[in-house]
Design a protein around this motif. Structure first.
Motif, PDB file in Angstrom:
ATOM      1  N   UNK A   1       0.623  -1.348  -2.907  1.00 40.79           N
ATOM      2  CA  UNK A   1       1.039  -2.719  -3.453  1.00 40.79           C
ATOM      3  C   UNK A   1       0.985  -3.703  -2.315  1.00 40.79           C
ATOM      4  N   UNK A   2       0.732  -4.937  -2.684  1.00 37.15           N
ATOM      5  CA  UNK A   2       0.413  -5.835  -1.539  1.00 37.15           C
ATOM      6  C   UNK A   2       1.715  -5.969  -0.584  1.00 37.15           C
ATOM      7  N   UNK A   3       2.907  -6.165  -1.168  1.00 34.68           N
ATOM      8  CA  UNK A   3       4.310  -6.147  -0.638  1.00 34.68           C
ATOM      9  C   UNK A   3       4.409  -4.975   0.279  1.00 34.68           C
ATOM     10  N   UNK A   4       4.051  -3.774  -0.011  1.00 36.35           N
ATOM     11  CA  UNK A   4       4.261  -2.594   0.937  1.00 36.35           C
ATOM     12  C   UNK A   4       3.143  -2.594   2.096  1.00 36.35           C
ATOM     13  N   UNK A   5       2.050  -3.108   1.566  1.00 36.18           N
ATOM     14  CA  UNK A   5       1.027  -2.977   2.772  1.00 36.18           C
ATOM     15  C   UNK A   5       1.416  -4.200   3.909  1.00 36.18           C
ATOM     16  N   UNK A   6       1.867  -5.326   3.235  1.00 37.95           N
ATOM     17  CA  UNK A   6       2.149  -6.473   4.137  1.00 37.95           C
ATOM     18  C   UNK A   6       3.480  -5.947   5.166  1.00 37.95           C
ATOM     19  N   UNK A   7       4.274  -5.228   4.335  1.00 37.29           N
ATOM     20  CA  UNK A   7       5.305  -4.710   5.280  1.00 37.29           C
ATOM     21  C   UNK A   7       5.062  -3.689   6.276  1.00 37.29           C
ATOM     22  N   UNK A   8       4.203  -2.780   6.165  1.00 34.89           N
ATOM     23  CA  UNK A   8       3.503  -2.097   7.114  1.00 34.89           C
ATOM     24  C   UNK A   8       2.716  -2.641   8.168  1.00 34.89           C
ATOM     25  N   UNK A   9       2.010  -3.559   7.618  1.00 28.99           N
ATOM     26  CA  UNK A   9       1.180  -4.348   8.751  1.00 28.99           C
ATOM     27  C   UNK A   9       2.093  -5.063   9.772  1.00 28.99           C
ATOM     28  N   UNK A  10       3.265  -5.705   9.132  1.00 32.16           N
ATOM     29  CA  UNK A  10       4.164  -6.174  10.138  1.00 32.16           C
ATOM     30  C   UNK A  10       4.961  -5.358  11.059  1.00 32.16           C
ATOM     31  N   UNK A  11       5.312  -4.220  10.288  1.00 31.89           N
ATOM     32  CA  UNK A  11       6.016  -3.073  11.357  1.00 31.89           C
ATOM     33  C   UNK A  11       5.064  -2.639  12.220  1.00 31.89           C
ATOM     34  N   UNK A  12       3.948  -2.199  11.887  1.00 30.79           N
ATOM     35  CA  UNK A  12       2.866  -1.795  12.804  1.00 30.79           C
ATOM     36  C   UNK A  12       2.640  -2.738  14.011  1.00 30.79           C
ATOM     37  N   UNK A  13       2.531  -3.940  13.874  1.00 23.94           N
ATOM     38  CA  UNK A  13       2.061  -4.979  14.620  1.00 23.94           C
ATOM     39  C   UNK A  13       3.135  -5.419  15.485  1.00 23.94           C
TER      40      UNK A  13
ATOM     41  N   UNK B   1      -4.386  -2.265  15.280  1.00 22.66           N
ATOM     42  CA  UNK B   1      -3.898  -1.801  14.100  1.00 22.66           C
ATOM     43  C   UNK B   1      -4.820  -2.659  13.147  1.00 22.66           C
ATOM     44  N   UNK B   2      -5.535  -1.909  12.297  1.00 26.95           N
ATOM     45  CA  UNK B   2      -6.566  -2.326  11.571  1.00 26.95           C
ATOM     46  C   UNK B   2      -6.189  -1.672   9.899  1.00 26.95           C
ATOM     47  N   UNK B   3      -6.399  -2.568   9.093  1.00 25.90           N
ATOM     48  CA  UNK B   3      -6.340  -2.087   7.684  1.00 25.90           C
ATOM     49  C   UNK B   3      -7.577  -1.673   7.233  1.00 25.90           C
ATOM     50  N   UNK B   4      -7.748  -0.422   6.704  1.00 27.48           N
ATOM     51  CA  UNK B   4      -9.145   0.012   6.514  1.00 27.48           C
ATOM     52  C   UNK B   4      -9.322   0.561   5.063  1.00 27.48           C
ATOM     53  N   UNK B   5     -10.523   0.353   4.701  1.00 33.06           N
ATOM     54  CA  UNK B   5     -10.980   1.141   3.437  1.00 33.06           C
ATOM     55  C   UNK B   5     -11.271   2.631   3.912  1.00 33.06           C
ATOM     56  N   UNK B   6     -11.305   3.429   3.010  1.00 28.73           N
ATOM     57  CA  UNK B   6     -11.586   5.002   3.290  1.00 28.73           C
ATOM     58  C   UNK B   6     -10.904   6.038   3.083  1.00 28.73           C
ATOM     59  N   UNK B   7     -10.900   7.086   3.612  1.00 31.39           N
ATOM     60  CA  UNK B   7      -9.943   8.133   3.563  1.00 31.39           C
ATOM     61  C   UNK B   7      -8.908   7.748   4.192  1.00 31.39           C
ATOM     62  N   UNK B   8      -8.432   6.770   5.021  1.00 28.39           N
ATOM     63  CA  UNK B   8      -7.224   6.380   5.231  1.00 28.39           C
ATOM     64  C   UNK B   8      -7.013   4.928   5.068  1.00 28.39           C
ATOM     65  N   UNK B   9      -5.705   4.447   5.238  1.00 23.84           N
ATOM     66  CA  UNK B   9      -5.493   2.942   4.852  1.00 23.84           C
ATOM     67  C   UNK B   9      -5.270   2.352   6.302  1.00 23.84           C
ATOM     68  N   UNK B  10      -4.706   2.713   7.359  1.00 21.56           N
ATOM     69  CA  UNK B  10      -4.611   2.138   8.479  1.00 21.56           C
ATOM     70  C   UNK B  10      -5.090   2.683   9.643  1.00 21.56           C
ATOM     71  N   UNK B  11      -5.611   2.308  10.787  1.00 15.41           N
ATOM     72  CA  UNK B  11      -6.026   3.003  11.689  1.00 15.41           C
ATOM     73  C   UNK B  11      -5.254   2.260  13.035  1.00 15.41           C
ATOM     74  N   UNK B  12      -4.577   3.062  13.939  1.00 19.55           N
ATOM     75  CA  UNK B  12      -3.861   2.254  14.958  1.00 19.55           C
ATOM     76  C   UNK B  12      -4.458   2.919  16.271  1.00 19.55           C
ATOM     77  N   UNK B  13      -4.283   2.321  17.166  1.00 16.04           N
ATOM     78  CA  UNK B  13      -4.595   2.626  18.560  1.00 16.04           C
ATOM     79  C   UNK B  13      -3.220   2.506  19.217  1.00 16.04           C
ATOM     80  N   UNK B  14      -2.787   3.717  19.976  1.00 16.20           N
ATOM     81  CA  UNK B  14      -1.411   3.470  20.349  1.00 16.20           C
ATOM     82  C   UNK B  14      -1.494   4.052  21.871  1.00 16.20           C
ATOM     83  N   UNK B  15      -0.706   3.337  22.674  1.00 14.75           N
ATOM     84  CA  UNK B  15      -0.786   3.724  24.408  1.00 14.75           C
ATOM     85  C   UNK B  15       0.677   3.975  24.658  1.00 14.75           C
TER      86      UNK B  15
END
Lengths: 161, 161
Positions: A84-96, A104-118
């Motif tokens: 849902x839009x709310x949950x996605x937005x919440x996730x975006x904010x949290x990851x960012x 952090x990218x929100x993507x289509x495909x077999x996953x919904x987010x891709x993160x690069x973490x250091x």
DNA sequence: TAGTCGGACGCAAGAATCTTTCGTGTGGGC
DNA sequence: GCCCACACGAAAGATTCTTGCGTCCGACTA
């Protein structure tokens, strides 16, 4: 933070200037001018215009993570349960909001987010997963890829012209 | 291109300076000096030392891809057939040499490479896959993730201190 | 066609920044 | 106790950035 985003028109001079600044923004305007056959003030005016338009988003120093104790780069694919839009937005904010999350990218495909973490250590990564993924009810699954080699890292955009 | 990589020791002054330059490397040394309680020349010497040591790898302008016609960001996981040193090195060199490939990591896990690609159109991406993946005998499989939102993009490293 | 206007240019002066030099102070090693 | 290496700050010098001004070119209008 004045982002006009006026979507101005770029000519080949602008693209050439961007191409130089993308690789080294400490290049003197005089040198850029010589490279593109323009005077230094003209170069300066074009750069300022592109900064105001948001085409140049930032001017930054690139730091080698390994040399400041952040030795591990990790990729994570995250799959969520509810999209849902709310949950996605919440996730975006949290990851960012997490400093260790470089990208952090929100993507289509077999996953919904891709993160690069250091992170400095695997222990730190484990703690992060516990907080970010296991502690989030909406995360269904995540897959970790540990980088053995940062073959190419940059934000350089391939420009026409 | 003099990378001494001497692995010098960084104190909290250096880390504070890096933290500033990571976000805006156009900040005057005088301002940085005020922020970290140091004189401008001291700041300048530390910056030069970190550049020579390779801790500061580059100074670049960040360009918004969307505003220069490069509207699509794509993630690709690549799995290879044979993982001999020569073939891996060859793949690294090939991926790194492609302008559209913004980032390339050699990883462990279910995939061998992860790429971040920026292209103007899906047609351009398709052409790239044909050349880069279908045209490479050592590529077993690749999975594509199209970015719908670049939630967070940067190379900023989370620094201690 | 002639006239006007906006936009971008180059030159040159002024302002700000970067860079170097120099003298000083502090901590470690002999 | 002495010496040396190192980093600092202040000030001067060199370079760069920024602004003001006059000019030129193309578009639009009467």
């Amino acid at each position: 933070m004045s982002k006009s985003s006026s979507s101005i028109i770029l000519d080949s001079f602008d693209l050439s200037i961007l191409n130089i600044l993308q690789r080294d923004n400490m290049t003197p305007q005089r040198v850029i001018g010589e490279a593109v056959s323009l005077s230094a003030p003209a170069v300066q005016r074009r750069i300022r215009r592109m900064e105001e338009a948001g085409i140049i988003q930032a001017n930054v120093a690139v730091v080698d993570p390994a040399q400041v104790g952040q030795t591990i780069t990790i990729f994570v694919e995250v799959e969520v349960i509810s999209e849902t839009a709310e949950l996605i937005d919440a996730a975006k904010r949290e990851f960012a909001s997490v400093p260790e999350v470089q990208q952090c990218y929100y993507v289509t495909g077999e996953a919904d987010f891709v993160l690069v973490i250091v992170v400095p250590t695997m222990t730190a990564y484990e703690a992060l997963t516990r907080r970010l993924f296991f502690g989030n009810n909406n995360v269904k699954r995540f897959r970790t890829f540990v980088a053995m080699d940062r073959v190419k890292v940059g934000l350089t955009v391939s420009l026409p012209g």
